[in-house]
Design a protein around this motif. Structure first.
Motif, short mmCIF file in Angstrom:
data_model
loop_
_atom_site.label_atom_id
_atom_site.label_comp_id
_atom_site.label_asym_id
_atom_site.label_seq_id
_atom_site.Cartn_x
_atom_site.Cartn_y
_atom_site.Cartn_z
N ARG A 158 -52.06 4.40 -12.88
CA ARG A 158 -52.21 3.65 -11.63
C ARG A 158 -51.22 2.49 -11.52
O ARG A 158 -50.99 2.00 -10.42
CB ARG A 158 -53.64 3.13 -11.52
N ARG A 159 -50.64 2.06 -12.63
CA ARG A 159 -49.66 0.97 -12.61
C ARG A 159 -48.33 1.49 -13.16
O ARG A 159 -47.67 0.84 -13.97
CB ARG A 159 -50.17 -0.23 -13.39
N GLY A 160 -47.97 2.67 -12.65
CA GLY A 160 -46.77 3.33 -13.17
C GLY A 160 -45.49 2.55 -12.92
O GLY A 160 -44.58 2.55 -13.74
N GLY A 161 -45.41 1.87 -11.77
CA GLY A 161 -44.21 1.10 -11.47
C GLY A 161 -44.00 -0.02 -12.47
O GLY A 161 -42.86 -0.27 -12.89
N GLU A 162 -45.06 -0.67 -12.86
CA GLU A 162 -44.95 -1.75 -13.84
C GLU A 162 -44.53 -1.20 -15.21
O GLU A 162 -43.74 -1.83 -15.92
CB GLU A 162 -46.28 -2.51 -13.95
N ARG A 163 -45.07 -0.05 -15.56
CA ARG A 163 -44.68 0.57 -16.83
C ARG A 163 -43.19 0.94 -16.83
O ARG A 163 -42.47 0.72 -17.81
CB ARG A 163 -45.55 1.82 -17.07
N LEU A 164 -42.72 1.47 -15.72
CA LEU A 164 -41.29 1.80 -15.60
C LEU A 164 -40.42 0.55 -15.72
O LEU A 164 -39.37 0.56 -16.36
CB LEU A 164 -41.01 2.50 -14.27
N LEU A 165 -40.86 -0.53 -15.08
CA LEU A 165 -40.10 -1.78 -15.17
C LEU A 165 -40.01 -2.26 -16.62
O LEU A 165 -38.94 -2.71 -17.06
CB LEU A 165 -40.75 -2.85 -14.30
N TYR A 169 -36.54 -2.93 -18.43
CA TYR A 169 -36.18 -4.26 -18.93
C TYR A 169 -35.72 -4.20 -20.39
O TYR A 169 -34.90 -5.01 -20.82
CB TYR A 169 -37.37 -5.20 -18.82
N LYS A 170 -36.23 -3.25 -21.13
CA LYS A 170 -35.81 -3.07 -22.53
C LYS A 170 -34.54 -2.22 -22.63
O LYS A 170 -34.00 -2.07 -23.74
CB LYS A 170 -36.93 -2.42 -23.34
N GLY A 171 -34.12 -1.65 -21.52
CA GLY A 171 -32.97 -0.75 -21.55
C GLY A 171 -33.26 0.53 -22.28
O GLY A 171 -32.35 1.17 -22.83
N ASP A 172 -34.51 0.94 -22.28
CA ASP A 172 -34.95 2.11 -23.07
C ASP A 172 -34.96 3.35 -22.19
O ASP A 172 -35.94 3.64 -21.49
CB ASP A 172 -36.35 1.84 -23.64
N MET A 173 -33.86 4.08 -22.19
CA MET A 173 -33.71 5.26 -21.35
C MET A 173 -34.73 6.34 -21.70
O MET A 173 -35.37 6.92 -20.82
CB MET A 173 -32.29 5.83 -21.47
N SER A 189 -45.67 11.84 -4.32
CA SER A 189 -45.47 10.63 -3.52
C SER A 189 -45.83 9.39 -4.32
O SER A 189 -45.20 8.33 -4.16
CB SER A 189 -46.30 10.69 -2.24
N ASN A 190 -46.81 9.49 -5.22
CA ASN A 190 -47.14 8.35 -6.08
C ASN A 190 -46.00 8.04 -7.03
O ASN A 190 -45.68 6.87 -7.28
CB ASN A 190 -48.42 8.63 -6.86
N ALA A 191 -45.39 9.09 -7.59
CA ALA A 191 -44.25 8.88 -8.48
C ALA A 191 -43.09 8.23 -7.73
O ALA A 191 -42.39 7.37 -8.27
CB ALA A 191 -43.82 10.21 -9.10
N TYR A 192 -42.89 8.64 -6.48
CA TYR A 192 -41.81 8.04 -5.68
C TYR A 192 -42.10 6.57 -5.40
O TYR A 192 -41.20 5.72 -5.44
CB TYR A 192 -41.64 8.81 -4.38
N ASN A 193 -43.36 6.26 -5.13
CA ASN A 193 -43.73 4.85 -4.96
C ASN A 193 -43.49 4.05 -6.24
O ASN A 193 -43.01 2.92 -6.19
CB ASN A 193 -45.20 4.75 -4.54
N ASP A 194 -43.82 4.62 -7.39
CA ASP A 194 -43.57 3.93 -8.66
C ASP A 194 -42.08 3.70 -8.88
O ASP A 194 -41.66 2.64 -9.36
CB ASP A 194 -44.14 4.76 -9.82
N LEU A 195 -41.27 4.68 -8.51
CA LEU A 195 -39.82 4.57 -8.67
C LEU A 195 -39.24 3.39 -7.91
O LEU A 195 -38.27 2.76 -8.35
CB LEU A 195 -39.15 5.87 -8.21
N GLN A 196 -39.84 3.04 -6.78
CA GLN A 196 -39.30 1.96 -5.95
C GLN A 196 -39.26 0.61 -6.68
O GLN A 196 -38.43 -0.25 -6.37
CB GLN A 196 -40.08 1.82 -4.65
N HIS A 197 -40.14 0.42 -7.65
CA HIS A 197 -40.10 -0.83 -8.42
C HIS A 197 -38.74 -1.00 -9.11
O HIS A 197 -38.23 -2.12 -9.20
CB HIS A 197 -41.22 -0.82 -9.48
N LEU A 198 -38.16 0.09 -9.58
CA LEU A 198 -36.83 0.02 -10.19
C LEU A 198 -35.75 -0.17 -9.14
O LEU A 198 -34.81 -0.94 -9.34
CB LEU A 198 -36.55 1.30 -10.99
N VAL A 199 -35.87 0.55 -8.04
CA VAL A 199 -34.84 0.50 -7.00
C VAL A 199 -34.74 -0.91 -6.42
O VAL A 199 -33.65 -1.41 -6.15
CB VAL A 199 -35.17 1.53 -5.89
#
Length: 514
Positions: A158-165, A169-173, A189-199
């Motif tokens: 549910r907090r995928g965007g924060e996990r991606l960030l 932030y660690k540069g961990d590809m 669509s949820n995954a796309y919403n999470d991706l926006q945190h990086l964008v």
């Protein structure tokens, strides 16, 4: 199946079908064979599209268009070729190659342009971009960069965007890839919403436009390929952060600014408004986004949202501000010139073209994502559009509409004048003709039809298809008082880009007998 991987087996079978369809002699002439490539247990495969995907990666570029035209003649739809090209691009470049990701971003605009052309000419824009795609794959060489990714085991998505960030932030590809793979197993669509945190973290034109065009291309590919296309953006964003960490650059300003604006204006605790605006309000906000600092522009967008103004109107102002950068661009200075982008040119990676493509992407992302990302796309988009007046002049690029209107030309004569201006690379005259056309009350379609031919025929320094599509969409969604500014900008860019024909253009025309 011996030791052949699934991909190689599918590619082998698919090529066999392809050879059977076109005949062995033609297949040999085109350089298509049934030979198996090296095995790779981690390679991505794409089912029924695999033969075309592999063809586009392997065939000599000079033989690509004959093979694709034969496929078209056999009944293969253009959208299938675009889908295969997108997957070939993603598998080879994974969002890491400058020409590669520009080509990825041009595929869907090329298909949209094709839909607007007469049937006999529809393959031209698609073949143009697919030729660029294969040419760059072969020029770049090397191994495919995109392989299967093992999903992480997440207790909560549910907090995928924060996990991606955190991963970024660690540069961990690897960790970011695994996180996104896990998120992509759920609702796309949820995954796309999470991706926006990086964008939204540290925007640039490629970051936002790649994210939008990848999502847009899923209309042709289907959402089963969403992970393949969207993970390109994950990799792009993480790579940018790796570069920042390596060079010890400051953190992006938006990491503090965006949360502050969301909190100060309580933008996530209420629905966005529907309050409509008049022309003067939109013009004033556009001028703010155009002339203000980036922080001031983001603050203005936040204030407008907090006051309940419609997101579409705020986005319209952002788009008009980006257009002002085209209209005020003095042209490339000598120090930034190159053979394909000479002094005084404004096509390709110019400040206005980049800003316009970015604004269009921010607006489109806002339309298809959740409440948080709608708000953040407008805040970050306003920030991204502003702060660029150092590249332009205070006064707009001059053109004399009276010289054209005084001739009292009919519609056919005006279109002839526009073609003459573009082919003479006369930016100011092309702009004046379109303004005269507007003043005469003529419909926009003949101007689009005229300028579309140059978006197809000319190389455009990687931007012709995207920018034409941007103008098409922004003209449609802009109020009548302002929409012609976009076409005037397109006329200027078309005149600037003329004279550098797209590689493969003449071969495609000969094959199609257009």
């Amino acid at each position: 199946m011996n030791n052949h991987s699934r991909r190689r087996f599918l590619s082998d079978v698919g090529k066999g079908m392809l050879v059977a369809g076109i005949g062995s002699n033609l297949a040999m002439e085109l350089g298509i064979s049934n030979a198996l490539a090296n095995d790779d247990a981690n390679a991505l495969t794409f089912g029924s599209l695999e033969p075309l995907v592999d063809l586009m990666q392997q065939i000599p570029v000079e033989k690509l268009q004959p093979a694709l035209v034969h496929e078209i003649q056999r009944g293969t739809e253009l959208k299938t070729l675009v889908a295969a090209g997108a997957l070939a691009n993603a598998r080879h470049f994974a969002g890491h190659d400058y020409v590669g990701f520009h080509t990825m971003m041009a595929l869907m605009p090329a298909w949209r342009i094709a839909e607007e052309l007469p049937q006999t000419e529809q393959p031209l824009p698609v073949l143009k971009v697919l030729y660029r795609n294969t040419a760059r794959i072969q020029e770049a060489g090397g191994d495919e960069r995109l392989h299967t990714a093992e999903p992480a085991k997440l207790a909560d998505t549910r907090r995928g965007g924060e996990r991606l960030l955190k991963d970024m932030y660690k540069g961990d590809m690897q960790s970011a890839e695994r996180t996104f793979a896990a998120l992509s197993q759920g609702e796309r669509s949820n995954a796309y919403n999470d991706l926006q945190h990086l964008v939204q973290d540290a925007p640039d034109v490629h970051r936002v436009t790649l994210a939008w065009r990848a999502w847009d291309t899923l209309q042709l590919l289907g959402y089963e390929h969403a992970h393949t296309l969207l993970r390109q953006s994950v990799r792009y964003c993480v790579e940018r952060e790796q570069e920042r960490l390596k060079k010890d650059r400051p953190e992006p300003a938006l990491r503090k600014l965006t949360p502050r604006l969301l909190d100060d204006y309580k933008l996530l605790s209420k629905k966005t408004g529907l309050r409509k605006t008049d022309d003067a309000w939109v013009e004033q906000l556009a001028q703010t986004f155009f002339a203000a600092t980036r922080e001031q522009a983001a603050e203005a967008a936040a204030e407008a949202l907090a006051e309940g103004f419609a997101p579409e109107d705020i986005g319209e102002a952002m788009s008009l501000a980006a257009n002002l950068l085209i209209l005020h661009d003095p042209g490339r200075p000598e120090k930034w010139a190159s053979p394909e982008k000479p002094k005084d040119s404004v096509h390709g990676a110019s400040v206005g073209v980049h800003a316009s493509d970015s604004a269009n992407s921010w607006r489109n992302i806002a339309r298809v994502t959740n409440q948080r990302n709608l708000v953040c796309s407008l805040l970050v988009g306003a920030w991204h559009t502003a702060g660029q007046t150092g590249y332009i002049t205070d006064s707009p690029f001059a053109f004399d509409v009276d010289v054209i209107t005084s001739k009292k030309l009919d519609a056919d004569a005006l279109l002839a004048e526009l073609n003459t201006a573009v082919q003479a690379k006369n930016q100011s005259k092309a702009m004046a003709v379109v303004k005269s056309w507007e003043i005469a009350g003529n419909p926009a379609k003949p101007i689009f039809d005229c300028l579309r031919r140059y978006a197809v025929s000319e190389d455009g320094a990687l931007h012709a298809e995207k920018y034409f599509r941007t103008v098409t969409e922004e003209f449609t969604t802009t109020r009548p008082e302002f929409r012609w500014r976009h076409l005037i900008g397109l006329a200027r860019v078309s005149a600037s880009e003329y004279g550098w024909p797209a590689p493969g253009r003449d071969q495609a025309r000969d094959l199609l007998e257009t």
